[in-house]
Design a protein around this motif. Structure first.
Motif, PDB file in Angstrom:
ATOM      1  N   THR A 171      -0.438   8.574 -19.678  1.00 21.30           N
ATOM      2  CA  THR A 171      -1.072   8.501 -20.817  1.00 21.30           C
ATOM      3  C   THR A 171      -2.748   8.198 -20.495  1.00 21.30           C
ATOM      4  OG1 THR A 171      -0.535   6.629 -21.655  1.00 21.30           O
ATOM      5  CG2 THR A 171       0.493   8.649 -22.445  1.00 21.30           C
ATOM      6  N   ALA A 172      -2.558   7.282 -19.386  1.00 23.92           N
ATOM      7  CA  ALA A 172      -3.948   7.091 -18.843  1.00 23.92           C
ATOM      8  C   ALA A 172      -3.715   6.549 -17.278  1.00 23.92           C
ATOM      9  CB  ALA A 172      -4.372   5.593 -19.635  1.00 23.92           C
ATOM     10  N   ALA A 173      -4.756   5.701 -16.657  1.00 24.50           N
ATOM     11  CA  ALA A 173      -4.623   5.581 -15.293  1.00 24.50           C
ATOM     12  C   ALA A 173      -3.342   4.808 -14.928  1.00 24.50           C
ATOM     13  CB  ALA A 173      -5.990   4.915 -14.745  1.00 24.50           C
ATOM     14  N   ASN A 174      -2.999   3.964 -15.583  1.00 21.96           N
ATOM     15  CA  ASN A 174      -1.851   3.020 -15.525  1.00 21.96           C
ATOM     16  C   ASN A 174      -0.960   2.928 -16.338  1.00 21.96           C
ATOM     17  OD1 ASN A 174      -0.207   1.548 -13.621  1.00 21.96           O
ATOM     18  ND2 ASN A 174      -1.292  -0.257 -14.482  1.00 21.96           N
ATOM     19  N   THR A 175      -1.089   3.738 -17.623  1.00 23.46           N
ATOM     20  CA  THR A 175      -0.314   3.683 -18.764  1.00 23.46           C
ATOM     21  C   THR A 175       0.444   4.784 -19.038  1.00 23.46           C
ATOM     22  OG1 THR A 175      -2.045   2.426 -19.986  1.00 23.46           O
ATOM     23  CG2 THR A 175      -0.320   3.032 -21.170  1.00 23.46           C
ATOM     24  N   TYR A 176       1.750   4.699 -19.216  1.00 24.42           N
ATOM     25  CA  TYR A 176       2.833   5.897 -19.406  1.00 24.42           C
ATOM     26  C   TYR A 176       3.385   5.985 -20.607  1.00 24.42           C
ATOM     27  CZ  TYR A 176       2.453   6.167 -14.171  1.00 24.42           C
ATOM     28  OH  TYR A 176       1.846   6.332 -13.050  1.00 24.42           O
ATOM     29  N   PHE A 190       4.482   1.890 -21.692  1.00 27.46           N
ATOM     30  CA  PHE A 190       4.635   0.861 -20.506  1.00 27.46           C
ATOM     31  C   PHE A 190       3.208   1.179 -19.664  1.00 27.46           C
ATOM     32  CE2 PHE A 190       7.357   3.887 -18.584  1.00 27.46           C
ATOM     33  CZ  PHE A 190       6.870   4.272 -17.305  1.00 27.46           C
ATOM     34  N   ARG A 191       3.197  -0.006 -18.862  1.00 27.40           N
ATOM     35  CA  ARG A 191       2.242  -0.119 -17.716  1.00 27.40           C
ATOM     36  C   ARG A 191       2.886  -0.549 -16.401  1.00 27.40           C
ATOM     37  NH1 ARG A 191       0.089  -5.127 -17.241  1.00 27.40           N
ATOM     38  NH2 ARG A 191       0.330  -6.363 -19.325  1.00 27.40           N
ATOM     39  N   TYR A 192       2.296  -0.461 -15.369  1.00 28.88           N
ATOM     40  CA  TYR A 192       2.623  -1.191 -14.011  1.00 28.88           C
ATOM     41  C   TYR A 192       1.949  -2.254 -13.840  1.00 28.88           C
ATOM     42  CZ  TYR A 192       5.768   2.745 -12.661  1.00 28.88           C
ATOM     43  OH  TYR A 192       6.869   3.325 -12.409  1.00 28.88           O
ATOM     44  N   ASP A 193       2.591  -3.424 -13.396  1.00 28.97           N
ATOM     45  CA  ASP A 193       1.819  -4.515 -13.062  1.00 28.97           C
ATOM     46  C   ASP A 193       2.356  -4.492 -11.596  1.00 28.97           C
ATOM     47  OD1 ASP A 193       0.455  -6.715 -12.515  1.00 28.97           O
ATOM     48  OD2 ASP A 193       2.007  -8.065 -13.580  1.00 28.97           O
ATOM     49  N   GLY A 194       1.508  -4.085 -10.548  1.00 27.51           N
ATOM     50  CA  GLY A 194       2.231  -4.048  -9.246  1.00 27.51           C
ATOM     51  C   GLY A 194       3.470  -3.189  -9.188  1.00 27.51           C
ATOM     52  N   GLU A 195       4.564  -3.572  -8.777  1.00 32.17           N
ATOM     53  CA  GLU A 195       5.445  -2.786  -8.679  1.00 32.17           C
ATOM     54  C   GLU A 195       6.535  -3.069 -10.040  1.00 32.17           C
ATOM     55  OE1 GLU A 195       7.879  -3.822  -5.276  1.00 32.17           O
ATOM     56  OE2 GLU A 195       6.356  -3.852  -3.974  1.00 32.17           O
ATOM     57  N   HIS A 196       5.947  -3.682 -10.905  1.00 34.28           N
ATOM     58  CA  HIS A 196       6.965  -3.832 -12.042  1.00 34.28           C
ATOM     59  C   HIS A 196       6.298  -3.321 -13.439  1.00 34.28           C
ATOM     60  CE1 HIS A 196       8.933  -6.780  -9.531  1.00 34.28           C
ATOM     61  NE2 HIS A 196       7.834  -7.558  -9.424  1.00 34.28           N
ATOM     62  N   ILE A 197       7.269  -2.841 -14.180  1.00 33.39           N
ATOM     63  CA  ILE A 197       6.808  -2.135 -15.400  1.00 33.39           C
ATOM     64  C   ILE A 197       6.784  -3.454 -16.468  1.00 33.39           C
ATOM     65  CG2 ILE A 197       7.736  -0.678 -17.319  1.00 33.39           C
ATOM     66  CD1 ILE A 197       8.991   1.060 -15.285  1.00 33.39           C
ATOM     67  N   SER A 238       0.859  -1.241  -0.098  1.00 28.11           N
ATOM     68  CA  SER A 238       0.150   0.032   0.013  1.00 28.11           C
ATOM     69  C   SER A 238       0.958   1.149  -0.055  1.00 28.11           C
ATOM     70  CB  SER A 238      -0.953   0.146   1.148  1.00 28.11           C
ATOM     71  OG  SER A 238      -0.289   0.281   2.327  1.00 28.11           O
ATOM     72  N   SER A 239       2.208   1.193   0.351  1.00 33.43           N
ATOM     73  CA  SER A 239       3.082   2.497   0.553  1.00 33.43           C
ATOM     74  C   SER A 239       3.833   2.443  -0.603  1.00 33.43           C
ATOM     75  CB  SER A 239       3.843   2.409   1.742  1.00 33.43           C
ATOM     76  OG  SER A 239       4.777   1.359   1.519  1.00 33.43           O
ATOM     77  N   TRP A 240       3.696   1.577  -1.705  1.00 30.03           N
ATOM     78  CA  TRP A 240       4.463   1.651  -2.825  1.00 30.03           C
ATOM     79  C   TRP A 240       3.925   2.903  -3.791  1.00 30.03           C
ATOM     80  CZ3 TRP A 240       2.825   1.488  -7.833  1.00 30.03           C
ATOM     81  CH2 TRP A 240       4.019   1.332  -8.766  1.00 30.03           C
ATOM     82  N   GLN A 241       4.807   3.629  -4.452  1.00 27.10           N
ATOM     83  CA  GLN A 241       4.626   4.910  -5.107  1.00 27.10           C
ATOM     84  C   GLN A 241       5.337   4.842  -6.313  1.00 27.10           C
ATOM     85  OE1 GLN A 241       2.248   7.051  -4.533  1.00 27.10           O
ATOM     86  NE2 GLN A 241       1.651   6.104  -2.775  1.00 27.10           N
TER      87      GLN A 241
END
Length: 249
Positions: free
Chosen positions: A56-61, A83-90, A25-28
């Motif tokens: 570019t979107a909620a979870n897309t960069y 790219f997008r995030y899957d948890g802590e991983h790109i 929950s603290s991951w940023q």
């Protein structure tokens, strides 16, 4: 197994679960930014660089990197990564890279597979770079964002497999200490990281926590002597209150 021992084991499991949830929950992620750099060769200014991260979107960069040596007359490259995030991983969703040199140019395109790897095409050559123990295979722009994100979230081991042009890089880093350094953008307290490798070449990176763990300096030494480097000259963050390019520590 006694009732007391069962309760002790259950309590321990609950504690570990709570710690794990708290860490998640603290991951940023790294905040969007625009960073400008000067590039040097043996201490002489030879070019400039630019790195931009956009959401570019909620979870897309989209991450882009550009560099010019001698105003682009010597060498230049331009890379754009999705790219997008899957948890802590790109997870890479593809990239394009164009590199120009005196004798020609090179265009490389990367597309994701379904397992964290990349299909890379360029100059009539196609290769499949799979994921592995290091995690997902990234392009060079996404790799740098993952590196910053990992340092920001307190990781202490760093291992990456990424594509730079048509070359495959396998890099490991370690934390090498803390240091206050001065670059054209200002003076900052930084975390110094060193690439783990054999041979006479040493690579260091300095990330500033106050600048959302932005790269403020990178330096390569050969046989202990200064070879190449880049230094931050200007930075724009999505959250201006965090820091400004003119702030001195």
């Amino acid at each position: 197994m006694t009732r007391f021992r069962k309760l002790a084991i259950l309590s321990c499991c609950a504690f570990i679960s709570n710690v794990t949830l708290a860490a998640q929950s603290s991951w940023q992620p790294i905040q969007p930014f625009e960073a400008h750099y000067d590039a040097y060769f043996k201490g002489i200014s030879v070019g400039s660089g630019l790195r931009i991260l956009k959401r570019t979107a909620a979870n897309t960069y989209q991450a882009s990197s550009q560099a010019k040596v001698l105003g682009g007359a010597g060498m230049s490259y331009d890379e754009t990564s999705q790219f997008r995030y899957d948890g802590e991983h790109i997870i890479s969703e593809g990239f394009k890279r164009t590199k120009k040199v005196l004798l020609g140019s090179q265009k490389i395109v990367g597309h994701p597979d379904r397992n964290g790897g990349l299909f890379v095409s360029g100059d009539d050559k196609r290769q499949h770079v799979e994921s592995g123990a290091w995690g997902n295979t990234l392009d060079s722009s996404a790799f740098m964002v993952q590196f910053q994100t990992d340092v920001k979230n307190g990781k202490t081991t760093f291992h990456y497999h990424y594509v730079e042009g048509d070359e495959i890089k396998d890099y490991q880093f370690k934390i090498d200490g803390q240091e206050t350094i001065t670059v054209p953008a200002g003076t900052y307290q930084t975390i110094r990281l060193k690439r783990i490798n054999k041979g006479s070449r040493e690579t260091f990176m300095w990330l500033a926590p106050k600048l959302d763990y932005q790269l403020v300096k990178m330096q390569v030494l050969r046989d202990g002597k200064r070879w190449s480097s880049m230094a931050l000259t200007q930075l724009k963050l999505d959250q201006p209150s965090t820091a400004t390019s003119s702030t001195n520590e």
